[in-house]
Design a protein around this motif. Structure first.
Motif, PDB file in Angstrom:
ATOM      1  N   ASN A 137      39.295  39.059  33.862  1.00 38.31           N
ATOM      2  CA  ASN A 137      39.265  38.298  35.109  1.00 38.31           C
ATOM      3  C   ASN A 137      39.011  36.917  34.885  1.00 38.31           C
ATOM      4  O   ASN A 137      38.060  36.469  34.481  1.00 38.31           O
ATOM      5  CB  ASN A 137      38.158  38.832  36.003  1.00 38.31           C
ATOM      6  N   ARG A 138      40.125  36.204  35.055  1.00 48.80           N
ATOM      7  CA  ARG A 138      40.056  34.560  35.007  1.00 48.80           C
ATOM      8  C   ARG A 138      39.366  33.778  36.072  1.00 48.80           C
ATOM      9  O   ARG A 138      39.313  32.623  35.761  1.00 48.80           O
ATOM     10  CB  ARG A 138      41.477  33.915  34.740  1.00 48.80           C
ATOM     11  N   THR A 139      38.797  34.512  37.139  1.00 42.65           N
ATOM     12  CA  THR A 139      38.123  33.785  38.070  1.00 42.65           C
ATOM     13  C   THR A 139      36.662  34.030  37.624  1.00 42.65           C
ATOM     14  O   THR A 139      36.194  35.128  37.691  1.00 42.65           O
ATOM     15  CB  THR A 139      38.342  34.147  39.285  1.00 42.65           C
ATOM     16  N   THR A 140      35.748  33.241  37.048  1.00 37.46           N
ATOM     17  CA  THR A 140      34.447  33.293  36.731  1.00 37.46           C
ATOM     18  C   THR A 140      33.777  32.447  37.443  1.00 37.46           C
ATOM     19  O   THR A 140      33.945  31.385  37.955  1.00 37.46           O
ATOM     20  CB  THR A 140      34.263  33.130  35.205  1.00 37.46           C
ATOM     21  N   VAL A 141      32.312  33.151  37.638  1.00 34.98           N
ATOM     22  CA  VAL A 141      31.289  32.413  38.308  1.00 34.98           C
ATOM     23  C   VAL A 141      30.258  31.710  37.245  1.00 34.98           C
ATOM     24  O   VAL A 141      29.762  32.632  36.467  1.00 34.98           O
ATOM     25  CB  VAL A 141      30.714  33.140  39.202  1.00 34.98           C
ATOM     26  N   VAL A 177      37.278  31.349  29.385  1.00 26.59           N
ATOM     27  CA  VAL A 177      38.900  31.731  29.980  1.00 26.59           C
ATOM     28  C   VAL A 177      38.686  32.763  31.111  1.00 26.59           C
ATOM     29  O   VAL A 177      39.348  32.912  31.721  1.00 26.59           O
ATOM     30  CB  VAL A 177      39.893  31.875  29.136  1.00 26.59           C
ATOM     31  N   GLY A 178      37.440  33.580  30.797  1.00 28.22           N
ATOM     32  CA  GLY A 178      37.623  34.731  31.831  1.00 28.22           C
ATOM     33  C   GLY A 178      36.291  35.549  31.419  1.00 28.22           C
ATOM     34  O   GLY A 178      35.249  35.188  30.570  1.00 28.22           O
ATOM     35  N   ILE A 179      36.417  36.849  32.241  1.00 27.97           N
ATOM     36  CA  ILE A 179      35.382  37.486  31.554  1.00 27.97           C
ATOM     37  C   ILE A 179      35.797  39.134  31.731  1.00 27.97           C
ATOM     38  O   ILE A 179      36.652  39.532  32.543  1.00 27.97           O
ATOM     39  CB  ILE A 179      34.104  37.701  32.747  1.00 27.97           C
TER      40      ILE A 179
END
Length: 152
Positions: A8-12, A114-116
């Motif tokens: 997942n390239r949307t990280t918090v 870059v992601g998780i």
């Protein structure tokens, strides 16, 4: 398949200096149970740890520490295990199992975030692949039934 194709390239993220309260608000606003703790190296976020909502409860609240004075950096104690986006899923899964981690930050060749990748991501992929395998098997059985001579 590489980690980079599934992660997942949307990280918090949170910075080491964020207070526990600030970080809890970030988690709430983003509807997540964990944040990747980063330092800004070379103008890009570099992961240094992961903090979960469970960490906040057990390490701060249950210990009756002042959440306004404890920083997220105070909670990042052990060395972070990461995956490169070019790593194979199988090797990464083995590393996650070995280190007992459910979430792994994914980094590029420079070590920038870059992601998780989570265990849930891998389970979802595995479920899809197993479903496809079951469909192949079912189709093969149907074809065999169709080709079988009628018994009188």
């Amino acid at each position: 398949m590489s980690v980079g194709t599934l992660c997942n390239r949307t990280t918090v993220v949170a910075r080491r200096g964020n207070s526990v309260v600030e970080t809890a608000k970030i988690m709430r606003e983003n509807h997540v149970g964990s944040v990747i703790v980063v330092d800004d190296a070379d103008g890009a976020p570099t992961p240094v740890g992961i903090v979960t909502d469970r960490d906040l409860v057990l390490e701060v609240m249950a210990a009756e520490l002042d959440p306004d004075t404890v920083t997220i950096g105070d909670l990042v104690a052990r060395e972070l295990v990461t995956a490169r986006e070019t790593d194979s899923l199988w090797d990464t899964l083995q590393r996650m199992r070995t280190h007992g981690t459910r979430r792994m930050p994914v980094v590029d060749h420079q070590g920038h975030l870059v992601g998780i990748l989570s265990v849930e991501d891998m389970l979802e992929l595995l479920a899809v692949e197993l479903n496809e395998l079951a469909r192949v098997s079912a189709r093969e059985q149907a074809l065999e039934e169709k080709m079988r001579p009628a018994v009188r």
